[in-house]
Design a protein around this motif. Structure first.
Motif, PDB file in Angstrom:
ATOM      1  N   LEU A  92       0.817  -1.214   0.000  1.00  0.00           N
ATOM      2  CA  LEU A  92       0.000   0.000   0.000  1.00  0.00           C
ATOM      3  C   LEU A  92       0.848   1.260   0.000  1.00  0.00           C
ATOM      4  N   ARG A  93       2.139   1.124   0.315  1.00  0.00           N
ATOM      5  CA  ARG A  93       3.022   2.295   0.324  1.00  0.00           C
ATOM      6  C   ARG A  93       3.708   2.515  -1.013  1.00  0.00           C
ATOM      7  N   ALA A  94       3.466   1.636  -1.969  1.00  0.00           N
ATOM      8  CA  ALA A  94       4.062   1.808  -3.296  1.00  0.00           C
ATOM      9  C   ALA A  94       3.538   3.094  -3.924  1.00  0.00           C
ATOM     10  N   PRO A  95       4.402   3.868  -4.597  1.00  0.00           N
ATOM     11  CA  PRO A  95       3.956   5.150  -5.175  1.00  0.00           C
ATOM     12  C   PRO A  95       2.736   5.018  -6.074  1.00  0.00           C
ATOM     13  N   ALA A  96       2.651   3.920  -6.849  1.00  0.00           N
ATOM     14  CA  ALA A  96       1.525   3.762  -7.770  1.00  0.00           C
ATOM     15  C   ALA A  96       0.222   3.474  -7.040  1.00  0.00           C
ATOM     16  N   VAL A  97       0.320   3.070  -5.765  1.00  0.00           N
ATOM     17  CA  VAL A  97      -0.867   2.763  -4.972  1.00  0.00           C
ATOM     18  C   VAL A  97      -1.232   3.920  -4.043  1.00  0.00           C
ATOM     19  N   VAL A  98      -0.228   4.620  -3.536  1.00  0.00           N
ATOM     20  CA  VAL A  98      -0.471   5.691  -2.569  1.00  0.00           C
ATOM     21  C   VAL A  98      -1.348   6.792  -3.153  1.00  0.00           C
ATOM     22  N   THR A  99      -1.074   7.189  -4.393  1.00  0.00           N
ATOM     23  CA  THR A  99      -1.823   8.302  -4.987  1.00  0.00           C
ATOM     24  C   THR A  99      -3.315   8.004  -5.092  1.00  0.00           C
ATOM     25  N   PRO A 100      -3.736   6.881  -5.715  1.00  0.00           N
ATOM     26  CA  PRO A 100      -5.184   6.611  -5.737  1.00  0.00           C
ATOM     27  C   PRO A 100      -5.762   6.349  -4.355  1.00  0.00           C
ATOM     28  N   LEU A 101      -4.976   5.734  -3.452  1.00  0.00           N
ATOM     29  CA  LEU A 101      -5.468   5.462  -2.103  1.00  0.00           C
ATOM     30  C   LEU A 101      -5.782   6.753  -1.365  1.00  0.00           C
ATOM     31  N   VAL A 102      -4.838   7.674  -1.312  1.00  0.00           N
ATOM     32  CA  VAL A 102      -5.039   8.946  -0.603  1.00  0.00           C
ATOM     33  C   VAL A 102      -6.171   9.740  -1.252  1.00  0.00           C
ATOM     34  N   SER A 103      -6.206   9.744  -2.574  1.00  0.00           N
ATOM     35  CA  SER A 103      -7.225  10.518  -3.284  1.00  0.00           C
ATOM     36  C   SER A 103      -8.621  10.002  -2.964  1.00  0.00           C
ATOM     37  N   MET A 104      -8.807   8.684  -3.027  1.00  0.00           N
ATOM     38  CA  MET A 104     -10.134   8.125  -2.774  1.00  0.00           C
ATOM     39  C   MET A 104     -10.541   8.256  -1.305  1.00  0.00           C
ATOM     40  N   VAL A 105      -9.583   8.124  -0.395  1.00  0.00           N
ATOM     41  CA  VAL A 105      -9.898   8.290   1.027  1.00  0.00           C
ATOM     42  C   VAL A 105     -10.356   9.717   1.315  1.00  0.00           C
ATOM     43  N   CYS A 106      -9.629  10.709   0.803  1.00  0.00           N
ATOM     44  CA  CYS A 106      -9.994  12.109   1.066  1.00  0.00           C
ATOM     45  C   CYS A 106     -11.334  12.464   0.431  1.00  0.00           C
ATOM     46  N   ALA A 107     -11.575  11.963  -0.780  1.00  0.00           N
ATOM     47  CA  ALA A 107     -12.865  12.225  -1.424  1.00  0.00           C
ATOM     48  C   ALA A 107     -14.000  11.588  -0.638  1.00  0.00           C
ATOM     49  N   GLN A 108     -13.772  10.380  -0.114  1.00  0.00           N
ATOM     50  CA  GLN A 108     -14.794   9.695   0.683  1.00  0.00           C
ATOM     51  C   GLN A 108     -15.084  10.467   1.960  1.00  0.00           C
ATOM     52  N   LEU A 109     -14.040  10.938   2.630  1.00  0.00           N
ATOM     53  CA  LEU A 109     -14.226  11.715   3.850  1.00  0.00           C
ATOM     54  C   LEU A 109     -15.045  12.977   3.585  1.00  0.00           C
TER      55      LEU A 109
END
Length: 388
Positions: free
Chosen positions: A192-209
Motif C-alpha cells: 500500500l506504500r508503493a507510489p503507484a498505490v499511494v496516490t489513488p489510495l489517498v485521493s479516494m480516502v480524502c474524497a470519501q471523507l
C-alpha cells in the motif's frame, strides 16, 4: 460484464433499502441513540467484504468469491428481517460483505479490457449503482405492503426485498465463467506504500471523507431551515445522480486524459461543492452543491480506481485499498456529527474543503509517469513489425 453489472445493481438495491429500514428498526427497537449502529455495521461489513473478496479471489478465483459473499449477504437479509437488535446488526454486517464484493467487481470488469479501456470498463460497473440508488428507496413501500400480506412487520418488507435482490445477485453470478485463481503472490500491507498505490489510495480516502461528512449533515441543515422530507428526498436524489449517473463519462475521461487529471478535476468539484454549500440554506443552492459533491466524488473514485487497476492486478491490494476507503466512511459519519455540534454546517463544509485539497499534495509530490498513463494504441495501429 452483464453478469457483473446485474449483480452489482441488485446488491446496491438491496443495500440501499435495507440500510434505510435498519435505521428505523433500530430507532423503534432501542431508541434514537442506537439508530446509527446498523449503518455502521453495514459499512464495517463492506470494508471486511472488500478485503475478504480480494483474498478469496486470489485463492479460489472470482466466481467462487462472489458466490460465497453474495450467499453471505442473502443470509444477512434473512437475519435482518427479525426485530431483535443482535440479528439486525449481524444481518447488516453480512449484507455489507456482499456489498464489499460488489464494490470490488469493478476491478474484475477492468481485467477483461486492455489498459487503454480499463477506466470505461470499471466505470460501467460503478454506474450500476444508479439502479440501486433509484430502485432501493422506491421499493421500501411495496416491500412494506408485501410484508403486511404475509403477517410480518412493515419494516421487515425492505429486508424481504433485500433477500430477493441478493438472491438475484447470487443467481446471475452463476453465469460467470469459472476461472482459475491467479498465480500465488506474496503480498503485504507494505504494497500500500508503493507510489503507484499511494496516490489513488489517498485521493479516494480524502474524497470519501469529504463526501460522507458533508452529505451526512445535509439533512440536519435542511431541517434547521424548516424544509420537509419531500425537499430532503429531492436533494439527496440529486446527490445520488451525481454520484453514479455520469460514471461512464468519468471512465472515458480517465482513458483519454489519465487518472491523475480526472482526480484533479474531481478535487476541483469537491472544493466547489463545499464552497457552494457554505452558508447556503436554500434548496437550490444545496441541490447544486450536492450534485457537485456527488460528481466530484465520482471523478476521484473512477480516476483513482483506473490508476490502481493499471498499477496492479493483485486483488488483495485492490481489496485492501477499498477496505481503507470504506472504513473512512464510518470515521466521516462520526466526525461530521462532532463538527456539526461544534460549529454547525459551515464548519463541516470548511473541513470538507480542506480534506478535498489534500490529494493535490500527493499528486504533485509524486511525479507523473514518464509515459502517458493511458495505454498506447494497440500494435495493429502502429507500424508493422519487420518480421511480418
Amino acid at each position: 460484464m452483464k453478469a457483473l453489472f446485474v449483480g452489482v445493481a441488485a446488491m446496491n438495491t438491496a443495500m440501499a433499502g435495507a440500510s434505510t429500514a435498519a435505521t428505523l428498526i433500530a430507532s423503534h427497537t432501542a431508541g434514537d441513540g442506537w439508530s446509527g449502529l446498523p449503518g455502521a455495521a453495514g459499512v464495517l461489513g463492506t470494508a471486511a467484504g472488500t478485503l475478504g473478496a480480494g483474498h478469496l479471489i486470489s485463492r479460489h478465483g472470482s466466481k467462487t468469491a462472489l458466490l460465497l459473499l453474495y450467499g453471505a449477504a442473502m443470509t444477512g437479509a434473512a437475519l435482518a428481517a427479525g426485530t431483535a437488535m443482535a440479528l439486525l446488526l449481524a444481518g447488516m454486517f453480512l449484507l455489507g460483505l456482499g456489498n464489499g464484493a460488489a464494490q470490488l467487481s469493478r476491478y474484475l470488469a477492468a481485467e477483461a479490457f486492455p489498459p487503454h479501456r480499463k477506466g470505461f470498463a470499471l466505470s460501467v460497473i460503478v454506474w450500476a449503482g444508479t439502479v440501486g440508488a433509484i430502485a432501493g428507496p422506491n421499493l421500501i413501500a411495496p416491500g412494506a405492503t408485501l410484508a403486511g400480506t404475509v403477517g410480518m412487520p412493515a419494516l421487515a418488507g425492505p429486508m424481504l426485498v433485500a433477500f430477493v435482490m441478493t438472491g438475484a445477485a447470487l443467481l446471475v453470478t452463476t453465469a460467470l465463467r469459472r476461472t482459475p485463481a491467479p498465480p500465488a503472490r506474496r503480498t503485504s500491507f507494505a504494497a500500500l506504500r508503493a507510489p503507484a498505490v499511494v496516490t489513488p489510495l489517498v485521493s479516494m480516502v480524502c474524497a470519501q471523507l469529504t463526501m460522507v461528512a458533508v452529505m451526512t449533515m445535509t439533512p440536519l441543515e435542511l431541517e434547521a431551515h424548516h424544509h420537509g422530507l419531500e425537499v430532503l428526498g429531492v436533494v439527496l436524489s440529486v446527490h445520488m445522480i451525481g454520484m453514479f449517473a455520469l460514471a461512464p463519462l468519468s471512465g472515458r475521461l480517465a482513458d483519454r486524459f489519465g487518472g491523475r487529471a480526472v482526480i484533479v478535476g474531481g478535487v476541483a468539484l469537491l472544493l466547489l461543492a463545499a464552497v457552494t454549500a457554505f452558508g447556503v440554506g436554500h434548496v437550490t443552492g444545496l441541490s447544486v452543491a450536492m450534485f457537485l459533491l456527488g460528481y466530484g466524488w465520482n471523478l476521484v473514485f473512477v480516476g483513482g480506481s483506473a490508476m490502481l487497476s493499471r498499477a496492479t492486478a493483485d486483488q488483495r491490494v485492490q481489496g485492501a485499498v477499498d477496505a481503507v476507503v470504506w472504513s473512512t466512511s464510518a470515521l466521516a459519519s462520526l466526525g461530521s456529527g462532532v463538527l456539526f455540534g461544534l460549529g454547525g454546517y459551515s464548519l463541516v463544509t470548511v473541513v470538507g474543503a480542506v480534506l478535498a485539497l489534500l490529494p493535490l499534495i500527493v499528486l504533485y509530490r509524486r511525479p507523473a509517469p514518464a509515459a502517458p498513463e493511458p495505454h498506447p494504441l494497440p500494435a495493429s495501429a502502429g507500424p508493422r513489425s519487420p518480421r511480418r
